[in-house]
Design an enzyme around this catalytic site. Sequence first.
Site, PDB file in Angstrom:
ATOM      1  N   LYS A  23      13.041  -4.858  18.937  1.00  0.00           N
ATOM      2  CA  LYS A  23      11.607  -4.540  18.827  1.00  0.00           C
ATOM      3  C   LYS A  23      11.152  -4.737  17.388  1.00  0.00           C
ATOM      4  O   LYS A  23      10.101  -5.337  17.137  1.00  0.00           O
ATOM      5  CB  LYS A  23      11.386  -3.085  19.238  1.00  0.00           C
ATOM      6  N   ARG A  93       1.434   1.624  15.621  1.00  0.00           N
ATOM      7  CA  ARG A  93       1.532   1.875  14.185  1.00  0.00           C
ATOM      8  C   ARG A  93       1.797   0.575  13.428  1.00  0.00           C
ATOM      9  O   ARG A  93       1.237   0.327  12.374  1.00  0.00           O
ATOM     10  CB  ARG A  93       2.704   2.844  13.963  1.00  0.00           C
ATOM     11  N   CYS A 117       1.705   8.954  13.507  1.00  0.00           N
ATOM     12  CA  CYS A 117       2.237   8.900  14.870  1.00  0.00           C
ATOM     13  C   CYS A 117       3.066  10.157  15.084  1.00  0.00           C
ATOM     14  O   CYS A 117       3.072  11.077  14.278  1.00  0.00           O
ATOM     15  CB  CYS A 117       3.082   7.640  15.069  1.00  0.00           C
ATOM     16  N   ARG A 122       2.950   8.359   8.266  1.00  0.00           N
ATOM     17  CA  ARG A 122       3.068   6.907   8.185  1.00  0.00           C
ATOM     18  C   ARG A 122       2.025   6.287   7.237  1.00  0.00           C
ATOM     19  O   ARG A 122       1.208   5.466   7.621  1.00  0.00           O
ATOM     20  CB  ARG A 122       2.976   6.267   9.579  1.00  0.00           C
ATOM     21  N   PRO A 123       1.995   6.721   5.981  1.00  0.00           N
ATOM     22  CA  PRO A 123       1.039   6.134   5.019  1.00  0.00           C
ATOM     23  C   PRO A 123       1.311   4.654   4.818  1.00  0.00           C
ATOM     24  O   PRO A 123       2.402   4.161   5.140  1.00  0.00           O
ATOM     25  CB  PRO A 123       1.303   6.922   3.738  1.00  0.00           C
ATOM     26  N   ILE A 124       0.330   3.918   4.298  1.00  0.00           N
ATOM     27  CA  ILE A 124       0.545   2.487   4.008  1.00  0.00           C
ATOM     28  C   ILE A 124       0.233   2.174   2.544  1.00  0.00           C
ATOM     29  O   ILE A 124      -0.049   1.027   2.194  1.00  0.00           O
ATOM     30  CB  ILE A 124      -0.314   1.598   4.953  1.00  0.00           C
ATOM     31  N   ASP A 125       0.358   3.178   1.687  1.00  0.00           N
ATOM     32  CA  ASP A 125       0.059   2.974   0.254  1.00  0.00           C
ATOM     33  C   ASP A 125       0.950   1.919  -0.385  1.00  0.00           C
ATOM     34  O   ASP A 125       0.499   1.150  -1.250  1.00  0.00           O
ATOM     35  CB  ASP A 125       0.175   4.301  -0.498  1.00  0.00           C
ATOM     36  N   LEU A 126       2.207   1.831   0.052  1.00  0.00           N
ATOM     37  CA  LEU A 126       3.108   0.831  -0.559  1.00  0.00           C
ATOM     38  C   LEU A 126       2.660  -0.591  -0.184  1.00  0.00           C
ATOM     39  O   LEU A 126       2.736  -1.525  -0.991  1.00  0.00           O
ATOM     40  CB  LEU A 126       4.549   1.069  -0.092  1.00  0.00           C
ATOM     41  N   ASP A 306      16.465   5.742  12.957  1.00  0.00           N
ATOM     42  CA  ASP A 306      16.165   5.542  14.384  1.00  0.00           C
ATOM     43  C   ASP A 306      17.319   5.983  15.286  1.00  0.00           C
ATOM     44  O   ASP A 306      17.134   6.082  16.496  1.00  0.00           O
ATOM     45  CB  ASP A 306      15.822   4.074  14.676  1.00  0.00           C
ATOM     46  N   ARG A 397       8.635   2.185  25.012  1.00  0.00           N
ATOM     47  CA  ARG A 397       8.192   1.461  23.806  1.00  0.00           C
ATOM     48  C   ARG A 397       9.337   0.676  23.181  1.00  0.00           C
ATOM     49  O   ARG A 397       9.127  -0.354  22.549  1.00  0.00           O
ATOM     50  CB  ARG A 397       7.624   2.449  22.770  1.00  0.00           C
TER      51      ARG A 397
HETATM   52  C1  EPZ Z   1      10.055   0.559  10.310  1.00  0.00           C
HETATM   53  O1  EPZ Z   1       8.920   1.405  10.190  1.00  0.00           O
HETATM   54  C2  EPZ Z   1      10.471   0.627  11.766  1.00  0.00           C
HETATM   55  N1  EPZ Z   1       9.393   0.135  12.608  1.00  0.00           N
HETATM   56  C3  EPZ Z   1      10.797   2.080  12.132  1.00  0.00           C
HETATM   57  O2  EPZ Z   1      11.240   2.092  13.489  1.00  0.00           O
HETATM   58  C4  EPZ Z   1      11.944   2.549  11.241  1.00  0.00           C
HETATM   59  O3  EPZ Z   1      12.230   3.906  11.529  1.00  0.00           O
HETATM   60  C5  EPZ Z   1      11.520   2.411   9.761  1.00  0.00           C
HETATM   61  O4  EPZ Z   1      11.146   1.040   9.497  1.00  0.00           O
HETATM   62  C6  EPZ Z   1      12.638   2.803   8.813  1.00  0.00           C
HETATM   63  O5  EPZ Z   1      13.758   2.028   9.064  1.00  0.00           O
HETATM   64  C7  EPZ Z   1       9.210  -1.213  12.720  1.00  0.00           C
HETATM   65  O6  EPZ Z   1       9.891  -2.008  12.096  1.00  0.00           O
HETATM   66  C8  EPZ Z   1       8.143  -1.656  13.667  1.00  0.00           C
HETATM   67  P1  EPZ Z   1       9.030   2.260   6.301  1.00  0.00           P
HETATM   68  P2  EPZ Z   1       8.036   1.385   8.819  1.00  0.00           P
HETATM   69  O7  EPZ Z   1       7.808   1.646   5.764  1.00  0.00           O
HETATM   70  O8  EPZ Z   1       7.944   0.009   8.313  1.00  0.00           O
HETATM   71  C9  EPZ Z   1       7.204   5.875   3.857  1.00  0.00           C
HETATM   72  C10 EPZ Z   1      11.363   2.896  15.686  1.00  0.00           C
HETATM   73  O9  EPZ Z   1      11.702   3.980  16.199  1.00  0.00           O
HETATM   74  N2  EPZ Z   1       6.149   4.910   3.518  1.00  0.00           N
HETATM   75  O10 EPZ Z   1      10.362   1.735   5.886  1.00  0.00           O
HETATM   76  O11 EPZ Z   1       6.804   2.145   9.070  1.00  0.00           O
HETATM   77  C11 EPZ Z   1       7.146   6.276   5.322  1.00  0.00           C
HETATM   78  O12 EPZ Z   1       6.250   7.355   5.508  1.00  0.00           O
HETATM   79  C12 EPZ Z   1      10.488   2.879  14.445  1.00  0.00           C
HETATM   80  O13 EPZ Z   1      11.726   1.753  16.111  1.00  0.00           O
HETATM   81  C13 EPZ Z   1       5.199   5.286   2.561  1.00  0.00           C
HETATM   82  O14 EPZ Z   1       5.234   6.386   2.012  1.00  0.00           O
HETATM   83  O15 EPZ Z   1       9.001   2.254   7.886  1.00  0.00           O
HETATM   84  C14 EPZ Z   1       8.553   6.681   5.597  1.00  0.00           C
HETATM   85  O16 EPZ Z   1       8.746   7.992   5.110  1.00  0.00           O
HETATM   86  C15 EPZ Z   1      10.146   4.270  13.963  1.00  0.00           C
HETATM   87  N3  EPZ Z   1       4.219   4.399   2.254  1.00  0.00           N
HETATM   88  C16 EPZ Z   1       9.390   5.725   4.744  1.00  0.00           C
HETATM   89  O17 EPZ Z   1       8.485   5.223   3.743  1.00  0.00           O
HETATM   90  C17 EPZ Z   1       4.142   3.153   2.845  1.00  0.00           C
HETATM   91  O18 EPZ Z   1       3.232   2.376   2.509  1.00  0.00           O
HETATM   92  C18 EPZ Z   1       9.987   4.562   5.505  1.00  0.00           C
HETATM   93  O19 EPZ Z   1       8.928   3.835   6.049  1.00  0.00           O
HETATM   94  C19 EPZ Z   1       5.110   2.811   3.811  1.00  0.00           C
HETATM   95  C20 EPZ Z   1       6.106   3.701   4.134  1.00  0.00           C
END
Ligand code: EPZ
Length: 421
Positions: A23, A93, A117, A122-126, A306, A397
């Site tokens: 996925k 998301r 979610c 799930r912020p997107i600041d990065l 996960d 999902r």
């Molecule tokens: C991806 O989510 C995966 N989803 C998630 O899988 C997975 O748990 C996660 O990576 C970590 O491995 C997809 O690939 C579709 P992150 P993503 O950005 O990209 C924080 C599942 O069950 N963060 O690496 O959203 C965030 O809040 C899903 O299959 C910021 O603070 O994960 C989290 O604490 C769930 N600011 C951490 O970083 C940002 O701009 C990791 O998030 C982005 C993230």
Amino acid sequence: MSDKYIIEGGRPLRGEINVSSAKNAVLPIIACCAMIKDMVVLHDCELLSDVENMLGIIKSLGGKYEITGDSIVIDCKGLHFSAVNHELTGALRSSVFILGPLLARFRRAEISYPGGCDIGLRPIDLHLDGLKKLGVIIDEDNEKLRSDGRRLHAGNVTLAFPSVGATENLIMTATLTEGRTVLKNVASEPEIVDLQNFINAMGGNVHGAGTSTITVDGVKRLHGGTYSPIRDRIVAGTYLIAGSMCGGKVTVHGISSDWLTALTEKLRYAGVKITERPESITVESNGSLRMINKIETKPYPGFPTDLQAPITALMSSSIGRGYIIENLFENRFRHVAELIKMGADITVCGRAGTVRGAHLHSAQVRAEDLRGGASLVLAGLKAEGKTEIMGVHHIDRGYYKLEEKISLLGGKIKRVKISCV
Ligand code: EPZ
């Protein structure tokens, strides 16, 4: 309303299964098709509900797709710029992945905030900080996110945290941006390597995925073609955990054993016999496991967040006391209350959980999120008697026809339609 599972547990699992497409590889790859003006055919792709939602976003922008068997034909020749509406971004998301491709193709993007979610804010600041460093002007109000990429340029970005999604969005944005972009402190998950391989197969020039530094040399355009995304290591890990805790012998095919070393070393500690081959992993167990002393989730190659809920189910039925620390998401213990209904002895304080091994019994429980739902299925397979799991739509999902795969392994599981009252 959602279907429910009825599981008759307490039986060993035996057999071999082929794992479906990942996925978390397919979602960014489909988003990436938005920047390709030719036809792309993705082979061996199961139609998970998250995948259908991402295809819905492509369609809402004027792209076309067709499902033929387990192939998805995507044609974004006629894709036009428009705002991606909040129904679509709210339902998925990872709709945020469309930002990069729209900026790459149209030099602008407008999406509603994907929002949080079940497992966290799930912020997107990065994502946004990185895009700004590449010259994108971002106008944020509490609903909409408008990005102006007319001044988009190559550059150097160092992520404050190795975010998977931010890494993928920045790779896609830089792919059609003239010059060399260097991304540092990026995520190194296998799904990022797969996105790099897809982009390069379509004429891109991305290197370094799988390490902490990725280099993107912009090209004028990507061409179409065919591609088979990698298999799902999280789904594979879930079935390996099932075989380990229920007892028996389970082999999963189609995944590189390198992808799951953080899991297999913990299963070995618990007393599971592991056989690793280049493209498959086998677990053999008598179902009576030593408690894993500590699980701490980390970015790849650390223990994957996960698989935290699934391994919690295994620890709940092991012998002894163990600890779980969830470093990635702030609300990823929602399965604990449901596991406790099945006799688990778990206490949670903030991001830390303490598990004392117990004898799990059947119960009526409810899935609250994707991986938490999977952990309830595992607990239901372990516990003797009949367990009912509501909220199967969460599990859909990320697990394609889970009931069929579990039945192939000898598990007794039925999916029951809940009539809308
Ligand atoms: C991806 O989510 C995966 N989803 C998630 O899988 C997975 O748990 C996660 O990576 C970590 O491995 C997809 O690939 C579709 P992150 P993503 O950005 O990209 C924080 C599942 O069950 N963060 O690496 O959203 C965030 O809040 C899903 O299959 C910021 O603070 O994960 C989290 O604490 C769930 N600011 C951490 O970083 C940002 O701009 C990791 O998030 C982005 C993230």
